[in-house]
Design a protein around this motif. Structure first.
Motif, PDB file in Angstrom:
ATOM      1  N   ASN A   1       0.863  -1.181   0.000  1.00  0.00           N
ATOM      2  CA  ASN A   1       0.000   0.000   0.000  1.00  0.00           C
ATOM      3  C   ASN A   1       0.899   1.230   0.000  1.00  0.00           C
ATOM      4  N   ARG A   2       0.909   1.959  -1.110  1.00  0.00           N
ATOM      5  CA  ARG A   2       1.764   3.142  -1.242  1.00  0.00           C
ATOM      6  C   ARG A   2       0.940   4.423  -1.254  1.00  0.00           C
ATOM      7  N   GLN A   3      -0.244   4.376  -0.682  1.00  0.00           N
ATOM      8  CA  GLN A   3      -1.095   5.556  -0.630  1.00  0.00           C
ATOM      9  C   GLN A   3      -1.722   5.633   0.768  1.00  0.00           C
ATOM     10  N   ASN A   4      -2.189   6.821   1.135  1.00  0.00           N
ATOM     11  CA  ASN A   4      -2.853   6.954   2.434  1.00  0.00           C
ATOM     12  C   ASN A   4      -4.171   7.706   2.312  1.00  0.00           C
ATOM     13  N   GLU A   5      -4.683   7.790   1.084  1.00  0.00           N
ATOM     14  CA  GLU A   5      -5.914   8.521   0.818  1.00  0.00           C
ATOM     15  C   GLU A   5      -7.166   7.693   1.143  1.00  0.00           C
ATOM     16  N   VAL A   6      -7.082   6.382   0.890  1.00  0.00           N
ATOM     17  CA  VAL A   6      -8.223   5.493   1.081  1.00  0.00           C
ATOM     18  C   VAL A   6      -7.807   4.375   2.030  1.00  0.00           C
ATOM     19  N   LYS A   7      -8.597   4.192   3.078  1.00  0.00           N
ATOM     20  CA  LYS A   7      -8.347   3.076   3.993  1.00  0.00           C
ATOM     21  C   LYS A   7      -8.726   1.786   3.279  1.00  0.00           C
ATOM     22  N   ILE A   8      -7.839   0.811   3.300  1.00  0.00           N
ATOM     23  CA  ILE A   8      -8.109  -0.456   2.628  1.00  0.00           C
ATOM     24  C   ILE A   8      -9.091  -1.257   3.485  1.00  0.00           C
ATOM     25  N   PRO A   9     -10.272  -1.544   2.932  1.00  0.00           N
ATOM     26  CA  PRO A   9     -11.271  -2.290   3.709  1.00  0.00           C
ATOM     27  C   PRO A   9     -10.805  -3.707   4.057  1.00  0.00           C
TER      28      PRO A   9
ATOM     29  N   VAL B   1     -12.451   3.769  -5.968  1.00  0.00           N
ATOM     30  CA  VAL B   1     -13.589   4.268  -5.179  1.00  0.00           C
ATOM     31  C   VAL B   1     -14.520   5.075  -6.084  1.00  0.00           C
ATOM     32  N   GLU B   2     -13.938   5.964  -6.883  1.00  0.00           N
ATOM     33  CA  GLU B   2     -14.715   6.802  -7.807  1.00  0.00           C
ATOM     34  C   GLU B   2     -15.518   5.939  -8.785  1.00  0.00           C
ATOM     35  N   GLN B   3     -14.886   4.922  -9.352  1.00  0.00           N
ATOM     36  CA  GLN B   3     -15.569   4.068 -10.335  1.00  0.00           C
ATOM     37  C   GLN B   3     -16.628   3.190  -9.671  1.00  0.00           C
ATOM     38  N   ALA B   4     -16.374   2.706  -8.480  1.00  0.00           N
ATOM     39  CA  ALA B   4     -17.379   1.909  -7.774  1.00  0.00           C
ATOM     40  C   ALA B   4     -18.635   2.756  -7.546  1.00  0.00           C
ATOM     41  N   ASP B   5     -18.435   4.010  -7.140  1.00  0.00           N
ATOM     42  CA  ASP B   5     -19.575   4.913  -6.956  1.00  0.00           C
ATOM     43  C   ASP B   5     -20.292   5.157  -8.276  1.00  0.00           C
ATOM     44  N   PHE B   6     -19.528   5.409  -9.328  1.00  0.00           N
ATOM     45  CA  PHE B   6     -20.096   5.700 -10.632  1.00  0.00           C
ATOM     46  C   PHE B   6     -20.932   4.524 -11.156  1.00  0.00           C
ATOM     47  N   TYR B   7     -20.385   3.300 -11.016  1.00  0.00           N
ATOM     48  CA  TYR B   7     -21.073   2.113 -11.534  1.00  0.00           C
ATOM     49  C   TYR B   7     -22.098   1.537 -10.556  1.00  0.00           C
ATOM     50  N   GLY B   8     -22.130   2.066  -9.341  1.00  0.00           N
ATOM     51  CA  GLY B   8     -23.129   1.635  -8.368  1.00  0.00           C
ATOM     52  C   GLY B   8     -22.883   0.249  -7.794  1.00  0.00           C
ATOM     53  N   HIS B   9     -21.619  -0.116  -7.656  1.00  0.00           N
ATOM     54  CA  HIS B   9     -21.318  -1.387  -6.992  1.00  0.00           C
ATOM     55  C   HIS B   9     -20.259  -1.164  -5.914  1.00  0.00           C
TER      56      HIS B   9
END
Length: 167
Positions: free
Chosen positions: A10-18, A103-111
Motif C-alpha cells: 500500500n503506497r497511498q494513504n488517501e483510502v483506507k483499505i477495507p 472508489v470513484e468508479q465503484a460509486d459511478f457504476y453503483g457497486h
C-alpha cells in the motif's frame, strides 16, 4: 495446485483499505491463473497507489498524462517469464491499482469497492498473462469473457455487490 505468491503493498494513504481486500486480491489472482490452467508456481506484485502516482506511471510508460484505474506491467512475453532463482516461481509482473480511482468508479457504476478492485485485479491478471484489449476485436471480447467467467466463479459477477462478512 501450484503455489502463487501475491505480494501486496500500500503506497497511498488517501483510502483506507477495507477488511478483506488483500484476501480478495489473492483470490482473484489465483482464480485467473486457474481459468488459464496455469500450472507453474507464480509471483505477482500488487500495489495500491494514489491518483498522482498512477498518473506519473501512466505518463511515463503509456504517454498518457492522466490518472487511470489500473496499470499492468507484465514481465513475460509469449508465455515466457523470468524465474525467481530462489523459489523457481515464474515472475508474472506488477499490478498497480489507484484506490481513489477505484472508489470513484465503484460509486459511478453503483457497486461495491470490493467488486471494483476484484474486476481491476482480474483484468490486470489477464494482461500479465498476455491478453490485450487495446485494439478491440476478438481479443478484447475473449478477454472480457474470461474476466466475467473468473468474477462469476468468485461470486462477484457484473452488477453484483461483494461484501465479505467476518474473516
Amino acid at each position: 495446485m501450484n503455489k502463487v505468491k501475491v505480494v501486496i503493498s500500500n503506497r497511498q494513504n488517501e483510502v483506507k483499505i477495507p477488511t478483506g481486500i488483500r484476501l480478495l486480491v489473492r483470490r482473484c489472482c489465483n482464480a485467473a491463473l486457474k481459468e488459464e490452467q496455469f500450472t507453474e508456481d507464480a509471483e505477482i506484485a500488487v500495489s495500491f497507489v494514489d491518483n498522482k502516482e498512477i498518473q506519473e506511471l501512466n505518463a511515463k510508460y503509456r504517454s498518457k498524462d492522466m490518472p487511470t484505474d489500473v496499470l499492468s506491467f507484465p514481465l513475460g512475453e509469449n508465455g515466457k517469464y523470468d524465474r525467481n532463482e530462489e523459489t523457481g516461481a515464474l515472475l508474472l509482473g506488477d499490478i498497480v491499482i489507484s484506490l481513489p480511482k477505484a472508489v470513484e468508479q465503484a460509486d459511478f457504476y453503483g457497486h461495491s469497492l470490493q467488486r471494483e478492485i476484484g474486476f481491476l485485479t482480474v483484468h490486470s491478471m489477464f494482461h500479465l498473462l498476455g491478453y490485450d484489449h487495446e485494439n478491440g476485436g476478438v481479443e478484447a471480447v475473449r478477454m472480457r469473457e474470461k474476466e466475467e467467467t473468473v468474477l462469476t466463479m468468485l461470486g462477484i459477477p457484473r452488477g453484483a455487490s461483494y461484501v465479505l462478512e467476518n474473516e
